[in-house]
Motif scaffolding. Structure first.
Motif, short mmCIF file in Angstrom:
data_model
loop_
_atom_site.label_atom_id
_atom_site.label_comp_id
_atom_site.label_asym_id
_atom_site.label_seq_id
_atom_site.Cartn_x
_atom_site.Cartn_y
_atom_site.Cartn_z
N LEU A 148 1.44 4.12 -3.13
CA LEU A 148 1.04 5.52 -3.00
C LEU A 148 2.24 6.45 -3.21
O LEU A 148 2.12 7.47 -3.91
CB LEU A 148 0.43 5.76 -1.62
N ILE B 184 -0.61 6.22 7.03
CA ILE B 184 -1.43 5.08 6.59
C ILE B 184 -1.48 4.11 7.75
O ILE B 184 -0.45 3.62 8.21
CB ILE B 184 -0.82 4.39 5.35
N LEU C 207 -6.13 6.33 5.20
CA LEU C 207 -5.25 7.46 5.00
C LEU C 207 -5.59 8.49 6.06
O LEU C 207 -6.75 8.88 6.21
CB LEU C 207 -5.45 8.05 3.60
N THR D 180 0.81 -1.22 0.00
CA THR D 180 0.00 0.00 0.00
C THR D 180 0.84 1.27 0.00
O THR D 180 0.67 2.14 -0.86
CB THR D 180 -0.95 -0.02 1.20
N LEU E 109 -8.74 3.74 2.53
CA LEU E 109 -7.81 3.66 1.41
C LEU E 109 -7.84 2.28 0.76
O LEU E 109 -7.76 2.16 -0.46
CB LEU E 109 -6.39 3.98 1.89
N ALA F 296 -4.50 9.43 -3.73
CA ALA F 296 -4.86 8.18 -3.05
C ALA F 296 -6.22 7.68 -3.53
O ALA F 296 -6.40 6.47 -3.75
CB ALA F 296 -4.87 8.38 -1.54
#
Length: 300
Positions: free
Chosen positions: A111, A147, A271, A107, A162, A288
């Protein structure tokens, strides 16, 4: 009085062409309008820049000096305007991103890659943090964004889903349950279950342990002596299982696999941004959201 940069740019075209007709055509304006611009520019400077006759245009010494010095000045001005626009769009500066270790498998790297792709003015520093520390760090400005796995408590921030992932278990490839496409929660509960120390992420620890609350007999939970042991030594005995999200697949070492738990609720990555967003924060959120849509991180 501030210089008329439009007229200055027109002058530079004329200085190259040395012909009003050709310069006006190149700029895309009428010749009388170009002549009027040049007269105003000369009036602002208080000196003649051009010597005109019916056939030619010649630069005066002042005009030659301006033609030589103006391009770098205009280029610097263009860079200043571009920098201001980039800053307003959140494409300039430094982004400090903190992420849960579990977000480091896929993840957070995805990003960061998307944020920096084609944006040379933005520097991103992403570091793993203890999950309970991320929200307070965003709230007090120690980091710009975070995150987290699970909706962590805390004030002064806004949280945006997210990514959602299925919950399953990591296990040895030779484990008796590894041959199942999905594993029943009750079947998993019959084996020792490894959960990280609750202090590492109380929200997720409680969510995972709650999956087995109603199973009988009660499962045997273990806390490993070494948290986040990437070698997964304790799973290689072929008996112990480790409840984990689906992103564990990409981080599993050789000999370890992952299987989903049937009917288990999903885990959510969030997020975390400050309550009062800057242009940089707004860009992070927009990027995002686009990334989550493209990669189907938030299926309906």
């Amino acid at each position: 009085m501030a210089p008329d940069t439009v007229s200055l740019r027109y002058f530079l075209v004329l200085a190259q062409e040395l012909n009003f007709t050709r310069a006006a055509a190149r700029i895309g304006i009428a010749q009388p309008a170009l002549s009027a611009r040049m007269r105003r520019l000369e009036a602002e400077l208080g000196t003649a820049l051009l010597v005109r006759d019916t056939r030619s245009v010649v630069l005066t010494p002042a005009g030659a000096a301006l033609a030589e010095s103006a391009p770098p000045a205009l280029a610097a001005l263009d860079r200043a305007w571009a920098a201001a626009r980039s800053a307003a769009a959140g494409e300039l500066g430094t982004l400090r991103l903190g992420y849960s270790l579990s977000a480091g498998a896929e993840t957070a790297p995805a990003l960061v890659d998307r944020l920096t792709r084609g944006t040379s003015g933005l520097e991103v520093g992403a570091v793993p943090m203890a999950t309970p520390e991320i929200t307070p760090a965003v709230a007090d400005g120690r980091i710009d964004a975070g995150i987290t796995r699970g909706e962590q408590p805390g004030r002064g921030v806004r949280r945006f889903p997210l990514r959602r992932e299925r919950v399953g278990v990591q296990l040895a490839q030779h484990h008796p349950l590894a041959g199942h496409a999905e594993i029943e929660i009750a079947d998993a509960a019959a084996y020792p279950l490894r959960l990280p120390d609750r202090a590492a992420n109380p929200v997720i620890h409680d969510q995972l342990s709650a999956l087995f609350r109603d199973t009988r007999p009660h499962p045997r939970f273990r806390t490993p002596a070494v948290s986040f042991d990437l070698s997964q030594r304790d799973l290689r005995d072929g008996v112990t299982l480790a409840p984990a999200g689906e992103t564990a697949v990409s981080a599993s070492p050789a000999g370890i696999t992952w299987r989903p738990l049937r009917d288990a609720p999903s885990l959510t990555f969030h997020l975390v941004l400050p309550r009062e967003p800057s242009p940089l924060h707004r860009r992070v959120r927009a990027v995002a959201a686009t990334l989550a849509h493209e990669l189907r991180w938030l299926p309906d």
